[in-house]
Design a protein around this motif. Sequence first.
Motif, PDB file in Angstrom:
ATOM      1  N   THR A   1       0.838  -1.194   0.000  1.00  0.00           N
ATOM      2  CA  THR A   1       0.000   0.000   0.000  1.00  0.00           C
ATOM      3  C   THR A   1       0.876   1.248   0.000  1.00  0.00           C
ATOM      4  OG1 THR A   1      -1.639  -1.222   1.252  1.00  0.00           O
ATOM      5  CG2 THR A   1      -1.890   1.151   1.199  1.00  0.00           C
TER       6      THR A   1
ATOM      7  N   GLN B   1      -5.677   1.503  -8.231  1.00  0.00           N
ATOM      8  CA  GLN B   1      -4.293   1.028  -8.237  1.00  0.00           C
ATOM      9  C   GLN B   1      -4.132  -0.232  -9.080  1.00  0.00           C
ATOM     10  OE1 GLN B   1      -1.832   2.858  -6.893  1.00  0.00           O
ATOM     11  NE2 GLN B   1      -3.496   4.285  -6.504  1.00  0.00           N
TER      12      GLN B   1
ATOM     13  N   ALA C   1     -13.453  -5.684   5.297  1.00  0.00           N
ATOM     14  CA  ALA C   1     -12.366  -5.646   6.280  1.00  0.00           C
ATOM     15  C   ALA C   1     -12.890  -5.277   7.661  1.00  0.00           C
ATOM     16  CB  ALA C   1     -11.298  -4.641   5.837  1.00  0.00           C
ATOM     17  N   ILE C   2     -13.814  -4.314   7.701  1.00  0.00           N
ATOM     18  CA  ILE C   2     -14.370  -3.883   8.992  1.00  0.00           C
ATOM     19  C   ILE C   2     -15.140  -5.037   9.628  1.00  0.00           C
ATOM     20  CG2 ILE C   2     -15.877  -2.196  10.106  1.00  0.00           C
ATOM     21  CD1 ILE C   2     -15.429  -0.393   7.676  1.00  0.00           C
TER      22      ILE C   2
ATOM     23  N   LEU D   1       2.575   1.615  -3.396  1.00  0.00           N
ATOM     24  CA  LEU D   1       1.628   2.021  -4.441  1.00  0.00           C
ATOM     25  C   LEU D   1       1.297   3.497  -4.303  1.00  0.00           C
ATOM     26  CD1 LEU D   1      -0.783  -1.040  -4.450  1.00  0.00           C
ATOM     27  CD2 LEU D   1       0.520  -0.230  -6.412  1.00  0.00           C
ATOM     28  N   ALA D   2       1.078   3.927  -3.048  1.00  0.00           N
ATOM     29  CA  ALA D   2       0.746   5.324  -2.810  1.00  0.00           C
ATOM     30  C   ALA D   2       1.921   6.222  -3.204  1.00  0.00           C
ATOM     31  CB  ALA D   2       0.358   5.544  -1.351  1.00  0.00           C
TER      32      ALA D   2
ATOM     33  N   THR E   1      -9.513  -2.525  -1.669  1.00  0.00           N
ATOM     34  CA  THR E   1      -8.777  -1.285  -1.420  1.00  0.00           C
ATOM     35  C   THR E   1      -8.091  -0.803  -2.690  1.00  0.00           C
ATOM     36  OG1 THR E   1      -8.287  -2.283   0.701  1.00  0.00           O
ATOM     37  CG2 THR E   1      -7.136  -0.249   0.160  1.00  0.00           C
ATOM     38  N   TYR E   2      -7.440  -1.730  -3.367  1.00  0.00           N
ATOM     39  CA  TYR E   2      -6.662  -1.341  -4.542  1.00  0.00           C
ATOM     40  C   TYR E   2      -7.549  -0.990  -5.729  1.00  0.00           C
ATOM     41  CZ  TYR E   2      -2.815  -3.289  -1.839  1.00  0.00           C
ATOM     42  OH  TYR E   2      -1.916  -3.546  -0.855  1.00  0.00           O
TER      43      TYR E   2
ATOM     44  N   ASN F   1     -10.681   0.072  -5.646  1.00  0.00           N
ATOM     45  CA  ASN F   1     -11.359   1.348  -5.365  1.00  0.00           C
ATOM     46  C   ASN F   1     -10.393   2.518  -5.434  1.00  0.00           C
ATOM     47  OD1 ASN F   1     -13.769   0.128  -5.022  1.00  0.00           O
ATOM     48  ND2 ASN F   1     -13.761   0.207  -2.784  1.00  0.00           N
ATOM     49  N   GLY F   2      -9.130   2.257  -5.101  1.00  0.00           N
ATOM     50  CA  GLY F   2      -8.142   3.322  -5.102  1.00  0.00           C
ATOM     51  C   GLY F   2      -7.487   3.515  -6.450  1.00  0.00           C
TER      52      GLY F   2
END
Lengths: 437, 315
Positions: free
Chosen positions: A85, A113, A399-400, A88-89, A107-108, A110-111
């Motif tokens: 992460t 990536q 994840a939550i 990538l950021a 995450t990736y 949606n982001g």
Amino acid sequence: MKRTTPIAIGATAAVALTLTACGGGADGGAETTADGPVTLTLAGWSLDSTPEFQTLADAYHEANPDVTVDVVEYPAGNDYATAMTADLAAGTAPDVYVLKNLKDFVTYSNGAQLLDVSDVVGELDPATGGLDQYEAEDGKSYAVPYRQDSWVLYYDKDLFAQAGVAEPDGSWTWDDYDQAAQDISAALSGDGVKGTYLHNWQSTVQGFALAQGEDADLLSGDYSYLAPYYERALALQDAGAQVDFGTITTNTLTYQGEFGLQKAAMLPMGTWYTATLIAQQASGEANEFEWGIAPIPQADASTTGTDATPVTFGDPTGLGINPKVDEAKVAAAKDFLAFAAGEEGAQALAEIGITPALTNDAVTETFFALDGVPGDDLSKFAFSTHDTRPENPVATQTAIVQNILNDLHSAVMSGSTAVDAAVEEAGQRVQSEAGLG
Amino acid sequence: MATNAVEERELVAAAGAPTPRRRPGSRLKWRNTLIGWSFILPNFVGFTILTLVPVLILFYMSFTNWNVFGVAQWTGVDNYARLVQDGSYHKALLNTLYYAVVHIPLTLAAALGLALLLNRKMRGVAFFRTVAFFPYITSIVAIAVVWNMLFSPEFGPINQFLTALGVDDPPGWTTSATWAMPAVIIVGTWREMGYYMLLLLAGLQTVPAELHEAARMDGASAWQRFLNVTLPCLRPTMFFVTVMLTIGSFKVFDLILVMTNGGPGQSTLVLSQYIWQKGFVENQFGYASAVSVSLFLICIAVTLFQFFWNKKKEA
């Protein structure tokens, strides 16, 4: 001498740059395959003990001598996602990277990536396990699965014989499993052998409940489907047929040690353990004994038997392309993905004892030709036939929810909270923290 | 650089530029200031880049919704509104307070006791001081593994000892929601008391022997001397130790992560771990920043309170 070294380095670098620039120029026109030397970078972890990345890289290079795949080492375990992460950021991640689990995939994707690889997915065998898991809400696919482990039941044939208990035959429901665990414990308790070993991960209970439970839905906010599976696990623990949760956490027990050193006759575990067990038996870390793989026990008889497809769970491991990859390398990167997830990649992985996402007859044959793999029909059936449901359905809240359910797991298995109370609390937390239900 | 600046000004002055007349000595003052600045500059630059700027960014982040990738969206006080209603945050806050309230006095008492014990002239005092300091320099992961085994409900030596003493139902320690926090506090105290003992030992060396002697002459008992000579002389050290201990307790993280990982359930979930979970596990960096800011404010508030209390005592 001292003065000439930097000049020499500079000159070499200049020449190298010019050459690369030429290569890049030649690549520009190519659409599907890369011509001219291309070097792709691929992320991996624990390269010494995890040969799959280098295996894929070497196999691909052999088939496509123009493309070299360099494996970049990342930290293992959960640190992999953190390091990836961050890279990538920061824009320093490798061209192709592994999606260790489906939680990261959300995450990736949606982001932004991950590069759209729908065209690669379209060419893959539709039977490839976990293929549809990488489809995002926009209908495009952002990764391909190259391995898919699913959960099966490992059992120790020697201990079964010693206890005089009938081995699994593919027809087992959880009731049969419970009975066998208790019978073996009763027969072999004098030798300190337990019937089964359930590792302290939440998956060992929740994964099966989610895959097999009626109307089970991770994102529904209603976790009553977990209750029967927890009651079963607690009952086995109370009966002494499996090591209790507290002992596993306080004494840091490992499943490899418990099953490999014959302290437990059964072990529900992912198929990744096959390669480990073979290696440990060869090196002497595990005892020498006859073992087999059986389909995981089922909720009811409707999915048991070798003419049915047993339901189990497991997340695919995928490969995605970093969108910051050089324009000139995209074609090669996509070709590498198609290779890894296709027949050739599957064969290369099966040769080193890894379960590829594509398991057809040829792949199964390769896998069972390995030294140390049990040769019986039930093991082959368990390896090749299963309806594998995702453990982490792709959604932003997964994840939550899994963190909340992990708290439920330790609270229930340690006996701190009653099952029903824990299920209710988890529901409330999911509602307030993830906005579901 | 300083000399260059001075030279340049002199050149300008020599060229006849209209510079205001300065009082004598002001040039020296300017020079001294510059030299002073150049001394703290390396540290200050490091502090600014590595601490100050990230902290300021953190404050900004706490008002946004950010998942690491892309641009953070400004959401105003949404994160703080969420904090007020978040049951898990409340749980983490209460657990952190529980840890701090028990751990601070316990560690302070243990460290002071050790320091007094090892401040005497006796054989092998250096050895015992080293032994008391050992836990602090031992790897936290090793500590957690060993202590977890000691705490093992069925096979652990602690419970076997308790059973031998006649305790019928010994606690489940790290496997019980009730006893996990006490277990963690015991290990935390054991680990840190050696470090604070060292600080207090240094403080004890500064207590003038003649004060003790005078008190003894006046017939003060050992306890009276401790209360009226040792403790007042130790106040500056005690202040420092309490502040460090308080901040350390509120920020406790690694010990809990490796010993219980916040469990069973949420029984040992603390704020730092909650920040880590929200930020690095669930990628909610905006919300995690808001929790961090709340932890920062708590630490600042408690430290300021201690500071003023110390000031009042001093006056």
